[in-house]
Enzyme design. Structure first.
Site: not given
Ligand SMILES: Cc1c2[nH]c(c1CCC(=O)O)Cc1[nH]c(c(CCC(=O)O)c1C)Cc1[nH]c(c(CCC(=O)O)c1C)Cc1[nH]c(c(C)c1CCC(=O)O)C2
Length: 345
Positions: A26, A30, A39, A76, A152
Site C-alpha cells: 500500500r 491515503r 483520487r 485492487d 469478500y
Molecule cells: C484485502 C485487500 C483489498 N485490496 C488489497 C487487499 C490485500 C492486501 C491487504 O490485506 O491490504 C490489495 C491492494 N489494494 C490496493 C493496492 C494497490 C497497490 C499498493 O499496495 O500500493 C493493493 C495491492 C489499493 C487500495 N485499496 C483500497 C484503498 C483505499 C481506498 C481509498 O483511497 O479510499 C487503496 C489505496 C480499498 C480497499 N481494498 C480492499 C479493502 C478491504 C479496502 C478498504 C479498506 C481500506 O480502505 O484500506 C480489499
C-alpha cells in the site's frame, strides 16, 4: 529473466544483498496528500483504478518521494469479482460492499468470458508503468488469492469472523470448489495479461488465509495457489511470484514447498529466528515490520527495523511491512525508515 540492475529481482533470484531492496505494501495510498488529491480528481477509488493515466500517476508518487526498489500496480483485488459480474461499490470510510453470494445457487451470475472488457484499463496501466518507471525499479503486478477474494464475494464486505464463507466451504465443498475454480481461471488470465503488459513479478495477496482450519488451509489456500503458479509458469517458466499468506504460521513451509512460489511474504507475527533457520533456506522472504511502527516512528521503529535486518539480512531478503501501510502514517516516518535501511551496511 533476472535483470542484474534491479535489486528487487536479484533478491528474488536468491541473491543476498548488502542493502536489501525495499518496497511497502500500500505504498500508494491515503497517507500521501498527493494520492488524496489525485483520487479527488478521479472521482472515486474505483474510478481511479480504471483510469490508466491517474492509476499510473499514483503508482509513481511514492517512487518520487522514496525511490523504492519496486513499484506495485495501482488497482485492487476486488476488480476480479466485479469483472466476473458481481456488483461492487466502495463506500467512503466503510470499505467494499458486494452483493453477497452465500451458496452455490449464486454462482450462475458469474462469468469468466468477458473479464478482459472490464479489466482492459488495468492492463493499460501496467504498460504505461512499464515505460514510465525508473530503470532500476521493478514492476510488480498482483491479484488476490482465490480464498481471500472469495471471502469478500461470500461475506459481501469485510468480516470479523468469516462465518458465512467457512460455513459454505466446510458445508458444501463441491459447490465452494466451483467458486474457487472460477477464481483460479479468472486470476490466471488476469495475471497473464499483466505479465504480457510488462509486470516483472507477481504478488498473490492471501490476507485471510489464517482464518481456516488446517484442512481448509491445504484445500483452499495451498491448492488454488499451486494451480495459479503452475498455470503462470506453463507460459512464463521463470516468472518470479511472491505468495503472501498472512496468518499462515507453521503452514509457511508447506505453502512454500507445495505451491512453488519464488518468495514468501511474512506477516509481523512470524518469529524471525524460525524464518532464518527454516523458511529462508527454501527461498527469498519479504517482510515484516508491523505498520504501526511507522505511526509511532522514533527509536522503537528503528530498533525493530534493525532486528529484522540483523535476522533476515544474511539471506535473500526484501524489506517490507507485515501488512499494508495505514492512512494515519506520517510520510516523514517512511522517509526516515528508508534512509535508515539504506545507511545500515
Ligand atoms: C484485502 C485487500 C483489498 N485490496 C488489497 C487487499 C490485500 C492486501 C491487504 O490485506 O491490504 C490489495 C491492494 N489494494 C490496493 C493496492 C494497490 C497497490 C499498493 O499496495 O500500493 C493493493 C495491492 C489499493 C487500495 N485499496 C483500497 C484503498 C483505499 C481506498 C481509498 O483511497 O479510499 C487503496 C489505496 C480499498 C480497499 N481494498 C480492499 C479493502 C478491504 C479496502 C478498504 C479498506 C481500506 O480502505 O484500506 C480489499
Amino acid at each position: 529473466m533476472p535483470n542484474n540492475t534491479k535489486t528487487f529481482l536479484r533478491a528474488l533470484n536468491g541473491e543476498t544483498l548488502p542493502v536489501p531492496p525495499i518496497w511497502l505494501m500500500r505504498q500508494a495510498g491515503r497517507y500521501l496528500p498527493e494520492y488524496r488529491a489525485t483520487r479527488g480528481d478521479a472521482g472515486s477509488f474505483l474510478d481511479l483504478c480504471y483510469n490508466p493515466d491517474l492509476a499510473c500517476e499514483v503508482t509513481l508518487q511514492p517512487l518520487r518521494r522514496y525511490d523504492f526498489d519496486a513499484a506495485i500496480l495501482f488497482s485492487d483485488i476486488l476488480v476480479i469479482p466485479q469483472a466476473l459480474g458481481q456488483h461492487l461499490a466502495f463506500k467512503q470510510g466503510e470499505g467494499p460492499q458486494l452483493d453477497a453470494i452465500r451458496d452455490a445457487s449464486g454462482l450462475g451470475k458469474l462469468s469468466v468470458d468477458g473479464i478482459h472488457n472490464t479489466l482492459g484499463p488495468v492492463y493499460e496501466t501496467v504498460s504505461k508503468l512499464s515505460a514510465a518507471i525508473p530503470s532500476h525499479t521493478a514492476l510488480i503486478g498482483f491479484a488476490g488469492a482465490p480464498w481471500t477474494v472469495a471471502t469478500y464475494m461470500v461475506e459481501g464486505k469485510g468480516s470479523k469472523d468469516f462465518a458465512n464463507i467457512r460455513r459454505f466451504a466446510y458445508g458444501d465443498p463441491d459447490g465452494f470448489a466451483r467458486l474457487i475454480d472460477i477464481l483460479v481461471e479468472a486470476t490466471t488470465q488476469y495475471l497473464l495479461k499483466q505479465v504480457e503488459a510488462g509486470a516483472e513479478c507477481i504478488q498473490l495477496f492471501e490476507t485471510w488465509g489464517g482464518v481456516l482450519s488446517e484442512t481448509g488451509f491445504k484445500r483452499w489456500v495451498i491448492e488454488p495457489t499451486k494451480q495459479i503458479v503452475a498455470n503462470l509458469r506453463a507460459v512464463h517458466p521463470d516468472l518470479p511470484i511472491i505468495g503472501f499468506p498472512r496468518g499462515a504460521g507453521l503452514h509457511l513451509i508447506d505453502f512454500k514447498n507445495q505451491t512453488g512460489v519464488t518468495g514468501v511474504g511474512l506477516d509481523s507475527g512470524v518469529p524471525l529466528e524460525w524464518v532464518a533457520q527454516n523458511l529462508q533456506k527454501l527461498g527469498p522472504v519479504q517482510g515484516n515490520l508491523d505498520p504501526m511502527y511507522l505511526i509511532t516512528g522514533g527509536d522503537a521503529m528503528l530498533d525493530e527495523t534493525k532486528r529484522i535486518l540483523d535476522t533476515l539480512g544474511n539471506g535473500p531478503f526484501i524489506f517490507n511491512l507485515g501488512h499494508g501501510i495505514t492512512p494515519e502514517t506520517p510520510p516523514e516516518n517512511v522517509d526516515k525508515l528508508v534512509k535508515f535501511i539504506r545507511n545500515q551496511h
